[in-house]
Every structure is written in structure tokens, then in C-alpha cells.
Design a protein around this motif. Structure first.
Motif, PDB file in Angstrom:
ATOM      1  N   UNK A   1      17.075  -3.448 -11.191  1.00 61.27           N
ATOM      2  CA  UNK A   1      15.941  -2.991 -11.997  1.00 61.27           C
ATOM      3  C   UNK A   1      14.686  -2.887 -11.143  1.00 61.27           C
ATOM      4  N   UNK A   2      14.487  -3.853 -10.241  1.00 61.89           N
ATOM      5  CA  UNK A   2      13.318  -3.808  -9.361  1.00 61.89           C
ATOM      6  C   UNK A   2      13.457  -2.703  -8.326  1.00 61.89           C
ATOM      7  N   UNK A   3      14.671  -2.453  -7.848  1.00 68.15           N
ATOM      8  CA  UNK A   3      14.880  -1.324  -6.937  1.00 68.15           C
ATOM      9  C   UNK A   3      14.535  -0.007  -7.629  1.00 68.15           C
ATOM     10  N   UNK A   4      14.951   0.099  -8.893  1.00 69.09           N
ATOM     11  CA  UNK A   4      14.653   1.302  -9.675  1.00 69.09           C
ATOM     12  C   UNK A   4      13.143   1.529  -9.707  1.00 69.09           C
ATOM     13  N   UNK A   5      12.383   0.455  -9.975  1.00 66.76           N
ATOM     14  CA  UNK A   5      10.932   0.573 -10.085  1.00 66.76           C
ATOM     15  C   UNK A   5      10.302   0.941  -8.744  1.00 66.76           C
ATOM     16  N   UNK A   6      10.715   0.271  -7.669  1.00 72.10           N
ATOM     17  CA  UNK A   6      10.162   0.556  -6.344  1.00 72.10           C
ATOM     18  C   UNK A   6      10.504   1.982  -5.922  1.00 72.10           C
ATOM     19  N   UNK A   7      11.750   2.389  -6.144  1.00 74.08           N
ATOM     20  CA  UNK A   7      12.158   3.753  -5.770  1.00 74.08           C
ATOM     21  C   UNK A   7      11.368   4.804  -6.534  1.00 74.08           C
ATOM     22  N   UNK A   8      11.100   4.535  -7.808  1.00 76.28           N
ATOM     23  CA  UNK A   8      10.339   5.488  -8.607  1.00 76.28           C
ATOM     24  C   UNK A   8       8.931   5.678  -8.034  1.00 76.28           C
TER      25      UNK A   8
ATOM     26  N   UNK B   1       0.825  -1.206   0.000  1.00 75.58           N
ATOM     27  CA  UNK B   1       0.000   0.000   0.000  1.00 75.58           C
ATOM     28  C   UNK B   1       0.862   1.259   0.000  1.00 75.58           C
ATOM     29  N   UNK B   2       2.043   1.185   0.627  1.00 75.67           N
ATOM     30  CA  UNK B   2       2.938   2.339   0.708  1.00 75.67           C
ATOM     31  C   UNK B   2       3.986   2.349  -0.403  1.00 75.67           C
ATOM     32  N   UNK B   3       3.843   1.434  -1.380  1.00 71.64           N
ATOM     33  CA  UNK B   3       4.761   1.345  -2.522  1.00 71.64           C
ATOM     34  C   UNK B   3       6.178   0.954  -2.100  1.00 71.64           C
ATOM     35  N   UNK B   4       6.311   0.253  -0.973  1.00 71.29           N
ATOM     36  CA  UNK B   4       7.635  -0.143  -0.504  1.00 71.29           C
ATOM     37  C   UNK B   4       8.058  -1.503  -1.038  1.00 71.29           C
ATOM     38  N   UNK B   5       7.146  -2.254  -1.644  1.00 73.22           N
ATOM     39  CA  UNK B   5       7.473  -3.542  -2.243  1.00 73.22           C
ATOM     40  C   UNK B   5       6.967  -3.568  -3.669  1.00 73.22           C
ATOM     41  N   UNK B   6       7.572  -4.408  -4.461  1.00 78.88           N
ATOM     42  CA  UNK B   6       7.241  -4.496  -5.880  1.00 78.88           C
ATOM     43  C   UNK B   6       5.838  -5.072  -6.058  1.00 78.88           C
ATOM     44  N   UNK B   7       5.073  -4.467  -6.956  1.00 75.26           N
ATOM     45  CA  UNK B   7       3.722  -4.959  -7.218  1.00 75.26           C
ATOM     46  C   UNK B   7       3.452  -4.959  -8.722  1.00 75.26           C
ATOM     47  N   UNK B   8       4.415  -5.397  -9.494  1.00 74.36           N
ATOM     48  CA  UNK B   8       4.235  -5.540 -10.936  1.00 74.36           C
ATOM     49  C   UNK B   8       5.023  -6.767 -11.395  1.00 74.36           C
ATOM     50  N   UNK B   9       4.591  -7.434 -12.455  1.00 78.77           N
ATOM     51  CA  UNK B   9       5.278  -8.658 -12.900  1.00 78.77           C
ATOM     52  C   UNK B   9       6.628  -8.358 -13.527  1.00 78.77           C
TER      53      UNK B   9
END
Length: 639
Positions: A470-477, A407-415
Motif C-alpha cells: 500500500x505504501x509502495x502504491x502511494x510512493x509510486x503514484x 523532496x523527490x517523492x521517493x520516500x513516504x511522507x504521509x501518515x
């Protein structure tokens, strides 16, 4: 006289103001230390220390001292965290279950004090809240913590099997070293990590990890068989079925085939172990428990009410019905069963919704394993930390924490999509290389204008092995955008056959500050821009954003006049405003670039500090000024 009084008042107030600032700073740093360091260590030991500590009392103390009590301290230091955590349905369900259990003490025939009986539920609640703080502020630590605990369990299990092989007899049942003292309870821990390796093999995108997970899973399953316990076998089967459907890929067919083959082998080689002991009085125990439940079906006999089930007039009594649901019904009745069942159903439902994240898959597989094992095991509803936590409370706490993090965008939620060579070639057709190194392109501008940033696989294991950049990039964004800071919009995530990964994103419209500075001829315009950048830098620091690669080439001045960040894979968000050391480290990094150093720290230093002082505390501004002056003197001496 008036002037003297005013001066005296100011003089006396200054020490108190400084002391208050110091105390506030200390509170922030304590909260940081708990969330970023203490809770990961505490969770690691909670998962693994039963394998090597000599008894459960040490296990309890380690959990209390390194996880439960620090969580309570963190929440006392920052009580507004509860507002976020209490939005999670699983935590609310846990609170409702604990509250009802405490209410039943009104009619519970127990001699223990209510305060003493409240401690175990509070420790379980701290597990939920502590895991939520950990995921919220350091979600990248979860994968290494689980992997490290699984490695400890694997090594100790190999040793246990070696010792057991030396004393094996057909009637023997392996208990295990450490704090294990019962074959059935030991099986919960072995099965817990068997499911971990099984899930890792189902979800990992790296072939080497999949190949390593298979033998590790077999070793833990062998330990499970060596305990002679039958209930965990049912639980493992249920978990395998759940994993087949929640993952649903080509490995699902292999898993179902392995399930059928394993069932044939187990029944062929261990049928006598499975059927020789009959029902182990389970049906008799359940019948007696149901009779007692029928006396007070709605409200139960009360939390910690005595329970004694006699086996066939033998004079041998058991204090558990050997079924978690029956235990809940006996102690807190149907009213208490409602939140208890809700937590499990909501946990599975929410995990299914967010099954693109491997951590949700893992936590739900653990929960299914616990539900299966709880069919014929246990009965105490709110126990102290022990093997039963593997079955219910740890999986539920992790699902609750991941839900908060999602909910807080702190974990990846996309495939994350697998991209073969042919698809990559089609993607990079007519692409322009924006950045490259000796190994090839790093950033590509595709034909449609989107950017593809590539992260190559490293030969040695690093933090990127658990959390790809790459996943860190997405989560950070997504987290930056949630804070109101502009960052690239993520379109897709990729993983390649060689282990490399990529992120596809929409570029931000604008130019880097370095490009803008180079094109500016007016000193006054540059001064105004540097002052605005100083304010933006203070905004980042005050919101806990630590951008290791911060320099003028990674900050954009967009077409609408606002600032944005790019290349954000190594960005980290702290719970509270950055401590002074991290602020200073940020500035030292910018001073490594000659043009940045000249514009920011030589020509327009006062403008930078004026902008920074508009949002940052005075102590931080003063410390940065002194740092810049010292570095300037050192640079002059060297030159």
C-alpha cells in the motif's frame, strides 16, 4: 565519385556510431548497478562488518571499495546528479565544514600532505552523496539493509555475551569480537543497534515485530552494560526521551515507564560501576582543552594540528579532549563550529517535520544517541570509518538522504492510520466490490466514489514485510505524477490489526485500453490508438519506469484523451532509461493476455513499433521487433 565518397563516409562512421552507443549504454548500466546493487551492499557492510571482520583496515577497504569509490564513479558518470544533491542543506553544511577544515591547513602545524588529509573528508562526503543516491533510486532497500545489519549485530552480540559470561569478573569490561578493540568504542556499536530495536518497537505497525524487538533491544542493552561504559547510558536515555516525544503515542507512556524502571534497576545493580571511576579525568581534560581553545577561539589551531593533554603531570598524554564539540572548537574554531552545529540542529528539525516517516524517526534517534555519546567521547573531527561514525556521520548522512528522497517523492511522507474492524465496516458500508479473489475483496468502490485497494498480509516474510505494498502504491503514484505521468491521487493509507494494509485513492476518469479496444469497430481508429500507446510505452521506458504488471487493463484512456496508470504497487523507477532486457520483459508480460496479444502484436504490430520508435532508440525498437517475431514463430509452431 561523390556518391562513392558519401557511401565511404557513412561506412566509416557507422562503427564509430555503434561504439559510441555501446559506451553510452555501458555507462547507463554501470550507474544502474552502482545505485541499485552496490550501494545497498556497501551500506550493509558499513553498518555491520565491524562485528565480524578481524581488523579496521578491512572495514576501511570494504567501505572504500563498495560504497565510497562507487559513489564517486556514479557521480562522474552522471554529474548532473549533483544539481539535485546540492539542494539539500545538510550536504551544503557538510561541504562548508570540509572546506573550512581544508582552509585551516594554511596555519595548521602538520607534516602530512594536504592531499592525504583530504581523503577522510571526501570519504565522509561520499557517505552523504552515496546514501542520497541510494534513497533516490532504491529507497525500498533501506529497511531490509537496516534489518539485516541489526540481525548480524544481534547474533554476534549474543555470542559476545556468551563468551564474556564465561570469563566474567566484577572488574571485567566486554570488548567484543571482530574489529572491536576497546570497551568504549564497542559500546557505540552496541548502543547504535540498541536504538534501532527500540525505534522499531516504537514505530512498527505489526505486533509480531514489536514483540520481537523488545528482547533484541534488551540483549543489545545488556551488551552496552557489559562494556562498563557510562556515556552510552546517558545517550540511550536521551534517545528514549526523544522517541517518546517524536512518536507520541500510547507506546510513549510505556517507554517512559520503561525508562524509569530501567534507571532504578541500573542504579540498584550497577551503581558501583557507574560511580566508582569518578569523572575519569573528563573535567580536567575539558579544562585543558578550553585553555588551548582560548588561544585561537575563532579560527582554531588548524585541521590535524597536534593535541596532547597530560593527565596530572603523569607523563601520560591523550590526543582527544573526549568531547566532540571541544574537538571541533580546538581544530577549526567557532567558524567551523557553526556548520557543524547547523548540521545537527537542521537534522533534528527536519526529522521532526517529517516524523510521519519511521525512517526519519530512526535516523533522528541515532543522531540524538550520537549527540549524547559525544558529550564525553571523541574529538577527531573528520575521522576515517570507525565506531565514531555511528555517532554522527551515519545518522546525518541518512537524514540528508531521506530529505533528498522526500523532496523527490521517493520516500513516504504521509501518515499510516490504524483501522480497526468497526471503522473498516463503516468504511465499506454500501461499497461495491470491483475486484476479488478466493480470500475476499481486493478493490472496493466506496459510497463516495473513492476506491479502497486492499493488500493482505502474507504468511512468510517478503519485501512487502518491510515496505507494504500500500505504501509502495502511494510512493509510486506521487513519483509518477512528479514525472508528468497521470496516476491516482492518494487520500489515505491504512493498516489493519491482522497485518493487512490498504490505500484509499481517487479513481482516474476514463476506461481501460482493453475496454476501449473492445468497443472499437474501426481498424483505423484502433491503429491510431495503438500507435499512441506505443509512444506512451516508449515514454515510460525512456523515463526508467518499469511496470511489471503492464497490460491493457492497467492503462487508462482518460476523458481528456491522455493515458494514465493504475494498479501501480509493483512499479519500479530506475535511474536511467530501461535496459533492453527489462523492455523485452514488459512486452512478454503483455503477450500473456490473448486479446492484448492479438491487438498489439498481430493486427497492429507496425503501429505499435512506429509509436515506440518516435521516442525510443533504434536499437531498442529493433530488439523488440525481433523478440515479437521469434515469439510469433514459436506460437505458430506450437499451435
Amino acid at each position: 565519385m561523390a556518391i562513392t565518397l558519401i557511401w565511404s563516409s557513412k561506412t566509416w562512421n557507422e562503427p564509430f556510431s555503434m561504439q559510441f552507443s555501446y559506451l553510452s549504454y555501458s555507462k547507463h548500466r554501470m550507474f544502474d548497478f552502482i545505485c541499485l546493487w552496490l550501494l545497498p551492499v556497501g551500506l550493509f557492510l558499513l553498518l555491520s562488518d565491524l562485528y565480524f571482520v578481524p581488523d579496521r583496515s578491512i572495514h576501511h577497504k570494504l567501505y572504500y571499495g563498495l560504497f565510497s569509490i562507487p559513489t564517486l564513479i556514479a557521480l562522474l558518470l552522471r554529474p548532473r546528479e549533483m544539481k539535485t544533491l546540492l539542494q539539500e542543506p545538510l550536504i551544503l553544511g557538510m561541504l562548508a565544514f570540509i572546506a573550512w577544515a581544508m582552509i585551516t591547513l594554511i596555519w595548521s602545524p602538520t607534516d602530512n600532505s594536504p592531499l592525504g588529509l583530504l581523503k577522510p573528508p571526501l570519504h565522509i562526503l561520499m557517505l552523504f552523496l552515496g546514501c542520497s543516491l541510494l534513497v533516490k533510486y532504491r529507497s525500498e532497500s533501506l529497511q531490509p539493509v537496516f534489518f539485516g545489519a541489526a540481525i548480524v549485530a544481534l547474533v554476534m552480540t549474543v555470542y559476545n555475551l556468551y563468551v564474556f559470561a564465561g570469563i566474567y569478573s566484577p572488574e571485567a569490561r566486554m570488548v567484543g569480537t571482530g574489529a572491536f578493540d576497546n570497551p568504549l568504542l564497542s559500546s557505540h556499536a552496541f548502543g547504535f543497534f540498541c536504538i534501532y530495536w527500540l525505534t522499531l518497537g516504537m514505530t512498527s505497525k505489526r505486533q509480531a515485530i514489536v514483540l520481537a524487538a523488545a528482547p533484541a533491544c534488551l540483549i543489545m542493552f545488556a551488551a552496552l552494560l557489559a562494556t562498563g561504559s557510562r556515556t552510552p547510558l546517558v545517550a540511550v536515555v536521551l534517545s528514549m526521551i526523544w522517541l517518546s516525544f517524536i512518536c507520541w503515542n500510547r507506546r510513549s507512556l510505556a517507554l517512559m515507564g520503561m525508562l524509569i524502571a530501567g534507571a532504578v534497576v541500573v542504579f540498584a545493580l550497577f551503581s558501583e560501576m557507574i560511580f566508582s571511576r569518578g569523572s575519569s579525568f573528563r573535567f580536567e581534560l575539558w579544562g585543558m582543552a578550553l585553555e588551548l581553545i582560548g588561544q585561537k577561539p575563532f579560527f582554531g589551531h588548524g585541521y590535524e594540528a597536534p593535541l596532547a593533554l597530560e593527565l596530572e603531570n603523569s607523563g601520560y598524554f591523550l590526543s582527544e579532549p573526549h568531547n566532540f564539540a571541544l574537538g571541533v572548537l580546538y581544530y577549526v574554531g567557532i567558524v567551523g563550529l557553526i556548520p557543524w552545529a547547523f548540521m545537527q540542529l537542521w537534522g533534528l528539525y527536519n526529522s521532526w517535520r517529517h516524523r510521519v516517516n519511521p525512517l526519519f524517526i530512526l535516523a533522528s534517534a541515532w543522531l540524538v544517541y550520537g549527540i549524547g555519546a559525544a558529550l564525553t567521547e571523541g574529538g577527531g573531527i573528520l575521522p576515517r570509518p570507525k565506531e565514531h561514525w555511528y555517532l554522527l556521520w551515519i545518522p546525518l548522512a541518512l537524514i540528508a538522504a531521506l530529505s533528498v528522497g522526500q523532496r523527490l517523492k521517493a520516500v513516504l511522507d504521509r501518515p499510516v492510520k490504524c483501522l480497526n474492524k468497526a471503522d473498516f465496516k463503516a468504511l465499506e458500508t454500501n461499497a461495491k466490490v470491483i475486484e476479488e479473489d478466493g480470500l475476499g475483496p481486493k478493490v472496493l468502490r466506496l459510497e463516495n466514489g473513492n476506491f479502497l485497494k486492499l493488500f493482505r498480509e502474507r504468511r512468510c516474510y517478503t519485501s512487502g514485510s518491510f515496505n507494504p505494498y500500500s505504501q509502495r502504491f502511494a510512493v509510486n503514484s506521487e513519483r509518477l505524477q512528479a514525472l508528468g505521468i497521470t496516476a491516482p491521487a492518494i487520500l489515505d493509507l491504512y493498516v489493519f490489526a491482522d497485518g493487512s494494509s490498504g490505500v484509499l485513492y481517487q479513481p482516474l476518469p476514463g476506461q481501460t485500453l482493453r475496454q476501449v479496444m473492445q468497443s472499437m469497430g474501426s481498424g483505423a481508429m484502433r491503429q491510431a490508438l495503438v500507435e499512441r500507446f506505443g509512444k506512451f510505452l516508449a515514454l515510460l521506458h525512456e523515463q526508467g519506469v518499469y511496470f511489471r504488471s503492464l497490460h491493457l487493463g492497467n492503462v487508462l484512456l482518460m476523458d481528456d484523451g491522455e493515458f494514465g496508470l493504475i494498479d501501480i504497487a509493483d512499479l519500479h523507477l530506475y535511474p536511467l532509461p530501461l535496459r533492453l532486457a527489462l523492455r523485452q520483459r514488459n512486452l512478454r508480460h503483455m503477450q500473456r493476455y490473448p486479446e492484448d496479444r492479438r491487438w498489439l502484436f498481430e493486427e497492429q504490430l507496425q503501429a505499435l513499433l512506429d509509436g515506440y520508435a518516435s521516442l525510443a532508440p533504434e536499437i531498442a525498437v529493433g530488439r523488440l521487433r525481433r523478440q515479437i517475431e521469434q515469439l510469433g514463430q514459436t506460437g505458430s509452431t506450437v499451435s
